[in-house]
Motif scaffolding. Structure first.
Motif, PDB file in Angstrom:
ATOM      1  N   PHE A   1       0.816  -1.219   0.000  1.00  0.00           N
ATOM      2  CA  PHE A   1       0.000   0.000   0.000  1.00  0.00           C
ATOM      3  C   PHE A   1       0.848   1.267   0.000  1.00  0.00           C
ATOM      4  O   PHE A   1       0.495   2.261  -0.607  1.00  0.00           O
ATOM      5  N   ARG A   2       1.967   1.225   0.710  1.00  0.00           N
ATOM      6  CA  ARG A   2       2.739   2.454   0.907  1.00  0.00           C
ATOM      7  C   ARG A   2       3.187   3.049  -0.429  1.00  0.00           C
ATOM      8  O   ARG A   2       3.120   4.257  -0.640  1.00  0.00           O
ATOM      9  N   PHE A   3       3.636   2.169  -1.337  1.00  0.00           N
ATOM     10  CA  PHE A   3       4.137   2.686  -2.610  1.00  0.00           C
ATOM     11  C   PHE A   3       3.008   3.116  -3.534  1.00  0.00           C
ATOM     12  O   PHE A   3       3.240   3.777  -4.539  1.00  0.00           O
ATOM     13  N   LYS A   4       1.785   2.703  -3.221  1.00  0.00           N
ATOM     14  CA  LYS A   4       0.661   3.119  -4.052  1.00  0.00           C
ATOM     15  C   LYS A   4      -0.041   4.344  -3.466  1.00  0.00           C
ATOM     16  O   LYS A   4      -0.909   4.919  -4.095  1.00  0.00           O
ATOM     17  N   ALA A   5       0.342   4.714  -2.242  1.00  0.00           N
ATOM     18  CA  ALA A   5      -0.303   5.854  -1.587  1.00  0.00           C
ATOM     19  C   ALA A   5       0.426   7.145  -1.926  1.00  0.00           C
ATOM     20  O   ALA A   5       1.608   7.131  -2.239  1.00  0.00           O
ATOM     21  N   ARG A   6      -0.291   8.234  -1.855  1.00  0.00           N
ATOM     22  CA  ARG A   6       0.356   9.535  -2.034  1.00  0.00           C
ATOM     23  C   ARG A   6       0.184  10.362  -0.756  1.00  0.00           C
ATOM     24  O   ARG A   6       1.073  10.387   0.083  1.00  0.00           O
ATOM     25  N   SER A   7      -1.004  10.979  -0.616  1.00  0.00           N
ATOM     26  CA  SER A   7      -1.186  11.823   0.572  1.00  0.00           C
ATOM     27  C   SER A   7      -1.310  10.997   1.845  1.00  0.00           C
ATOM     28  O   SER A   7      -1.025  11.468   2.937  1.00  0.00           O
ATOM     29  N   SER A   8      -1.725   9.733   1.703  1.00  0.00           N
ATOM     30  CA  SER A   8      -1.910   8.904   2.899  1.00  0.00           C
ATOM     31  C   SER A   8      -0.664   8.079   3.222  1.00  0.00           C
ATOM     32  O   SER A   8      -0.727   7.171   4.038  1.00  0.00           O
ATOM     33  N   ARG A   9       0.444   8.400   2.586  1.00  0.00           N
ATOM     34  CA  ARG A   9       1.636   7.575   2.773  1.00  0.00           C
ATOM     35  C   ARG A   9       2.069   7.522   4.244  1.00  0.00           C
ATOM     36  O   ARG A   9       2.493   6.469   4.738  1.00  0.00           O
ATOM     37  N   TYR A  10       1.922   8.635   4.952  1.00  0.00           N
ATOM     38  CA  TYR A  10       2.360   8.647   6.354  1.00  0.00           C
ATOM     39  C   TYR A  10       1.625   7.593   7.187  1.00  0.00           C
ATOM     40  O   TYR A  10       2.156   7.030   8.120  1.00  0.00           O
ATOM     41  N   LEU A  11       0.357   7.315   6.786  1.00  0.00           N
ATOM     42  CA  LEU A  11      -0.403   6.284   7.503  1.00  0.00           C
ATOM     43  C   LEU A  11       0.270   4.926   7.377  1.00  0.00           C
ATOM     44  O   LEU A  11       0.321   4.144   8.322  1.00  0.00           O
ATOM     45  N   TRP A  12       0.780   4.641   6.166  1.00  0.00           N
ATOM     46  CA  TRP A  12       1.406   3.329   5.945  1.00  0.00           C
ATOM     47  C   TRP A  12       2.801   3.294   6.536  1.00  0.00           C
ATOM     48  O   TRP A  12       3.297   2.227   6.859  1.00  0.00           O
ATOM     49  N   ASN A  13       3.439   4.445   6.692  1.00  0.00           N
ATOM     50  CA  ASN A  13       4.677   4.480   7.477  1.00  0.00           C
ATOM     51  C   ASN A  13       4.391   4.026   8.901  1.00  0.00           C
ATOM     52  O   ASN A  13       5.106   3.201   9.469  1.00  0.00           O
ATOM     53  N   TRP A  14       3.310   4.568   9.460  1.00  0.00           N
ATOM     54  CA  TRP A  14       2.959   4.192  10.833  1.00  0.00           C
ATOM     55  C   TRP A  14       2.504   2.743  10.916  1.00  0.00           C
ATOM     56  O   TRP A  14       2.801   2.042  11.894  1.00  0.00           O
ATOM     57  N   SER A  15       1.764   2.318   9.905  1.00  0.00           N
ATOM     58  CA  SER A  15       1.292   0.939   9.867  1.00  0.00           C
ATOM     59  C   SER A  15       2.480  -0.024   9.851  1.00  0.00           C
ATOM     60  O   SER A  15       2.503  -1.033  10.564  1.00  0.00           O
ATOM     61  N   PHE A  16       3.482   0.313   9.048  1.00  0.00           N
ATOM     62  CA  PHE A  16       4.674  -0.533   8.945  1.00  0.00           C
ATOM     63  C   PHE A  16       5.473  -0.512  10.245  1.00  0.00           C
ATOM     64  O   PHE A  16       5.840  -1.556  10.791  1.00  0.00           O
ATOM     65  N   ALA A  17       5.707   0.691  10.753  1.00  0.00           N
ATOM     66  CA  ALA A  17       6.525   0.823  11.964  1.00  0.00           C
ATOM     67  C   ALA A  17       5.785   0.262  13.182  1.00  0.00           C
ATOM     68  O   ALA A  17       6.335  -0.536  13.954  1.00  0.00           O
ATOM     69  N   GLY A  18       4.533   0.667  13.346  1.00  0.00           N
ATOM     70  CA  GLY A  18       3.755   0.213  14.505  1.00  0.00           C
ATOM     71  C   GLY A  18       3.523  -1.292  14.468  1.00  0.00           C
ATOM     72  O   GLY A  18       3.681  -1.983  15.484  1.00  0.00           O
ATOM     73  N   GLY A  19       3.177  -1.809  13.294  1.00  0.00           N
ATOM     74  CA  GLY A  19       2.941  -3.242  13.159  1.00  0.00           C
ATOM     75  C   GLY A  19       4.189  -4.044  13.489  1.00  0.00           C
ATOM     76  O   GLY A  19       4.133  -5.032  14.226  1.00  0.00           O
ATOM     77  N   SER A  20       5.330  -3.600  12.960  1.00  0.00           N
ATOM     78  CA  SER A  20       6.584  -4.312  13.222  1.00  0.00           C
ATOM     79  C   SER A  20       6.915  -4.269  14.707  1.00  0.00           C
ATOM     80  O   SER A  20       7.354  -5.273  15.289  1.00  0.00           O
ATOM     81  N   THR A  21       6.716  -3.119  15.319  1.00  0.00           N
ATOM     82  CA  THR A  21       7.065  -2.962  16.733  1.00  0.00           C
ATOM     83  C   THR A  21       6.184  -3.832  17.621  1.00  0.00           C
ATOM     84  O   THR A  21       6.679  -4.553  18.500  1.00  0.00           O
ATOM     85  N   ILE A  22       4.877  -3.799  17.373  1.00  0.00           N
ATOM     86  CA  ILE A  22       3.961  -4.595  18.198  1.00  0.00           C
ATOM     87  C   ILE A  22       4.226  -6.090  18.007  1.00  0.00           C
ATOM     88  O   ILE A  22       4.287  -6.857  18.975  1.00  0.00           O
ATOM     89  N   ALA A  23       4.409  -6.509  16.756  1.00  0.00           N
ATOM     90  CA  ALA A  23       4.650  -7.931  16.493  1.00  0.00           C
ATOM     91  C   ALA A  23       5.935  -8.388  17.183  1.00  0.00           C
ATOM     92  O   ALA A  23       5.986  -9.466  17.781  1.00  0.00           O
ATOM     93  N   THR A  24       6.968  -7.556  17.124  1.00  0.00           N
ATOM     94  CA  THR A  24       8.235  -7.917  17.749  1.00  0.00           C
ATOM     95  C   THR A  24       8.099  -7.993  19.265  1.00  0.00           C
ATOM     96  O   THR A  24       8.573  -8.943  19.897  1.00  0.00           O
ATOM     97  N   PHE A  25       7.439  -6.993  19.835  1.00  0.00           N
ATOM     98  CA  PHE A  25       7.257  -6.996  21.285  1.00  0.00           C
ATOM     99  C   PHE A  25       6.510  -8.264  21.719  1.00  0.00           C
ATOM    100  O   PHE A  25       6.897  -8.918  22.695  1.00  0.00           O
ATOM    101  N   ALA A  26       5.459  -8.609  20.975  1.00  0.00           N
ATOM    102  CA  ALA A  26       4.676  -9.803  21.325  1.00  0.00           C
ATOM    103  C   ALA A  26       5.534 -11.060  21.236  1.00  0.00           C
ATOM    104  O   ALA A  26       5.432 -11.954  22.080  1.00  0.00           O
TER     105      ALA A  26
END
Lengths: 333, 481
Positions: A104-129
């Protein structure tokens, strides 16, 4: 069938699968953990491109771990997953948000920051778990007759929070040393600059965990301070790997930091196994208690011995295809 | 009110499975289509195939990604919500699911990287090989997962002892009595889905007058495929029904809305099943036809639902109506395939706007048919999880509370709703940008000026530029080999 201890063979295979997962998905999860701190948005493109062709294969080792556990040690599967119910949900939700972000991130334009957070937050939560699962495993599980009887949040303790944070720092270290290997210029400089602080964090957290663990369970204390002196070679090797990371970063070697970090993970992992062997569901069940029927273990083993080498060959081929430095503009997007 | 972990777990699994199923059913068909396009491009050196392949690969990447992440959830849900079932069935399902990972998932994941990102890094032959491996991977995956599901429907080669299933014969368990029908039904459903989506999207492009040459080719291919697959699916479905009648008669009784065991059973076109009173209201049916279809004899006897107590009957209304929707959509698909042939003979295939509009609408039909088909087969076996051997109630995780199950149910709904919305949005964007947004040559994409999407004359210019640029490139690559 008495000649082979199938359960023992399977313990090695599952152990191999888990460390393969940790090393391979570890660095691409680490990329996600480091994502918000990248010097520039363009560097985030490069970071993502460095793992985009391979992350899916890396994560497949997790699915193999899950399915293999069900096949070989169903008791582990059916106790630890219910015990970690909420934690598993968080990990899966994290992996979902992170996984779709690649597309999604590479297909997004104005919403790209959301997928930055999705990627970072998802990775962080999964790792912590995942780190919390390790901690919960050291703690042990409340079972009666092979069934989990504890509550939904028994796994969440100060100790598991610490192992979760330790895993975060560890995966971030894998990520930063991977970036040293795969990038150049500003991004590589940045990766060099964060590696030593991350290494120190990892050592401090691992140190606290190592001191704490024997108090969490007296059996672990017994294991390390009984007559099994040889196992102290593992912490010694861990420190040697840590020294090697520090030295190779100082000398600006490109490949060695990543290799040494993998070494650090392997020796720590072996140390963890030594602490708990042969219990797979501490404190009550050994790997022999938890094993599935021999016919099931044998049926899968035959195929596995045949297929795993092939998988390793073509996986190596894909890494070879995507060898060398990555740049921001690459990829099919 | 007491929250029931069993009901909530069932809803949760049904939700996750339904959400997951729509992605693989599309990606299995699409993977084979892409491999075919790559093969045609490799053989004929006509760049139009590679243009099409590059475009559909983008769609594939989004769909596959969503399928993977939602699939990972399922492999853990056996343990989180159905741990008794996981423990009991591990001797069979463990190896089968592991074989799926070993022989399919690794193959797909590894070669997908090369398919998506490797066009300029590997020789064309290796790229084609990767496309084929991805397609084969999806089919191998179908093989194992359908074997696992079929075994739960028609368990064979196993005995239940000491609280667990033990395998007596791997051959009988894997190739259990309903397996081959389910597998064929599912593979055909995937090809139908891939064909109808590609046909629908191509029809839409043709209506807009975009990339006419390439989209005519894609549409034509799909319609030829549909002409064979759609009727074949009806035949396979009939065999599957006969097999179900033999092994799961109560499921068939629910599909037919048939309460009392009798002969000369009518085929109900419409009815409102009333499970409480064990009867139907407002029946409209064709006399004796159900007997004829199911037993190939007008006087054939069919068991009714009241052979078993109410608590052992499946939820009749869901099964009854899902079945009718699936079959109705299947008939519509055959109709569209045949209409396509008629129009083709008359040379009006690409001009009949009503037909192209119809195809556009039909691109959602296979998804609905697949979902309703799964509703029939899964709810139809209730209350059993392993038919005749283990019930759903016996399978649920003992430590699971209603609150926990509700928390994760809401959680999954929120997570899936947000990524599904985003996924559809980006998929639509890929479709709007269309074929010219990529053209199969990614390396110089950044250098191109942005084009207005709907300016047809610009695309014509682009097409000729594309065609003149491409043969040189392929020749060059051929020379390097």
């Amino acid at each position: 069938m008495e000649v082979f201890d199938l359960a023992l063979i399977w313990a090695f295979i599952i152990g191999f699968g888990i460390i393969m997962y940790v090393l391979m998905d570890g660095f691409d999860l680490g990329i996600g953990i480091l994502f918000p701190f990248a010097p520039a948005e363009e560097d985030r493109d490069t970071m993502m491109n460095s793992v985009a062709p391979v992350w899916d294969g890396n994560e497949t080792w997790l699915v193999l771990g899950g399915a293999g556990l069900l096949a070989a040690f169903p008791m582990v599967y059916s106790i630890i997953l219910p015990a970690m119910y909420i934690g598993v949900f968080l990990m899966l939700a994290g992996l979902i948000f992170r996984g779709v972000a690649f597309e999604f991130r590479f297909k997004a334009r104005s919403s790209r920051y959301l997928w930055n957070w999705s990627f970072a937050g998802g990775s962080t939560i999964a790792t912590f778990a995942q780190g919390a699962v390790v901690g919960a495993y050291i703690q042990g599980f409340n079972t009666v007759d092979g069934v989990y009887v504890g509550g939904a949040l028994d796994w969440l303790t100060p100790f598991t929070v610490l192992t979760g944070l330790g895993t975060l720092a560890g995966y971030a270290l894998l990520g930063s040393t991977w970036l040293i290997l795969k990038t150049e210029g500003r991004l590589q400089d940045w990766a060099y600059s964060i590696t030593t602080p991350l290494l120190i964090t990892v050592l401090v957290v691992f140190g606290i965990i190592s001191v704490w663990t024997p108090f969490v369970d007296p059996m672990v204390w017994d294991r390390w301070f009984s007559n099994l002196g040889i196992i102290w070679i593992l912490p010694a090797l861990t420190l040697l790997c840590a020294f090697q990371i520090w030295r190779s970063v100082r000398n600006r070697f490109e490949g060695m930091p990543f290799v040494a970090t993998m070494g650090l993970f392997i020796t720590t992992y072996l140390g963890l196994i030594v602490s708990r062997w042969p219990y797979v569901v501490p404190p009550n069940y050994t790997l022999w208690d938890a094993a599935s029927a021999p016919e099931a273990q044998l049926f899968l083993l035959l195929g596995l011995l045949f297929v795993i080498p092939i998988i390793l060959v073509y996986t190596a081929w894909t890494y070879w295809v995507f060898r060398g430095k990555v740049r921001a503009g690459e990829g099919y997007h | 009110m007491e929250l029931d972990p069993l009901i909530l777990s069932r809803i949760q699994f049904a939700f996750v499975v339904s959400f997951h199923a729509i992605f693989p059913v599309f990606s299995i068909g699409l993977a084979s289509f892409i491999a075919l396009l790559e093969g045609l491009g490799y053989k004929t050196k006509n760049p139009v195939w590679i243009t099409l392949s590059a475009f559909w690969t983008k769609v594939f990447a989004v769909v596959f990604g969503m399928g993977v992440v939602s699939g990972i959830v399922m492999s853990f849900q056996f343990g989180t919500n159905w741990s008794n079932f996981a423990q009991a069935s591990a001797n069979f399902l463990g190896p089968i699911l592991s074989y799926e990972v070993l022989t399919a998932f690794f193959l797909e994941a590894a070669f997908l990287g090369v398919l998506l990102f490797g066009r300029d890094r590997v020789p064309p032959g290796a790229h084609l090989f990767s496309a084929i491996m991805v397609a084969i991977g999806t089919l191998i995956s179908t093989f194992w997962i359908l074997s696992a599901n079929s075994w739960m429907q028609t368990p064979a080669g196993t005995e239940f002892r000491d609280g667990a299933f033990h395998i007596l014969s791997w051959g009988e368990a894997i190739f259990n009595p309903s397996f081959k029908f389910r597998l064929m039904h599912m593979v055909l459903a995937s090809f139908l889905t891939g064909s109808f989506v590609v046909a629908g999207v191509s029809a839409w492009y043709l209506l807009k007058g975009r990339e006419v040459e390439a989209n005519k080719k894609a549409l034509s291919m799909c319609l030829w495929l549909l002409l064979f697959i759609a009727p074949a699916q009806a035949v396979v479905g009939d065999f599957h029904g006969l097999n179900t009648l033999e092994h799961q008669p109560m499921k068939v009784a629910a599909m037919e809305g048939h309460w009392e065991t009798s002969t000369n059973v009518p085929l109900l076109l419409f009815a409102i099943p009333d499970q409480e009173n064990q009867t139907n209201h407002f029946e409209i049916g064709i006399p004796s036809l159900a007997s004829l279809i199911l037993t190939h004899d007008f006087d054939g006897e069919i068991l009714g639902l009241n052979e078993v107590p109410v608590e052992e009957q499946p939820p009749v209304a869901i099964v009854f109506w899902s079945f009718r929707i699936m079959v109705g959509l299947g008939m519509l698909m055959i109709l569209f395939a045949i209409t396509g042939l008629v129009l083709r003979k008359g040379g009006r295939l690409y001009k009949a706007r009503w037909y192209l509009q119809g195809l556009r609408a039909m691109s959602v039909a296979p998804f609905l048919a697949v979902l309703t088909g799964w509703f029939v087969t899964e709810t139809g076996r209730a209350p059993w999880l392993v038919y005749g051997m283990m019930t759903q109630a016996e399978s649920v995780t003992p430590s699971l509370t209603g609150g926990m199950a509700l928390f994760t149910l809401i959680g999954y709904i929120l997570v899936y709703a947000s990524i599904f919305t985003a996924g559809l949005y980006y998929l639509m964007r890929v479709l709007y940008v269309g074929l010219e947004g990529d053209g199969g040559h990614t390396e110089d994409e950044a250098d191109r000026p942005a084009r207005p999407l709907s300016a047809a004359h610009v695309q014509f210019e682009y097409d000729s530029e594309e065609n003149s640029a491409n043969p040189a490139k392929t020749a060059n690559e051929g020379g390097q080999q």
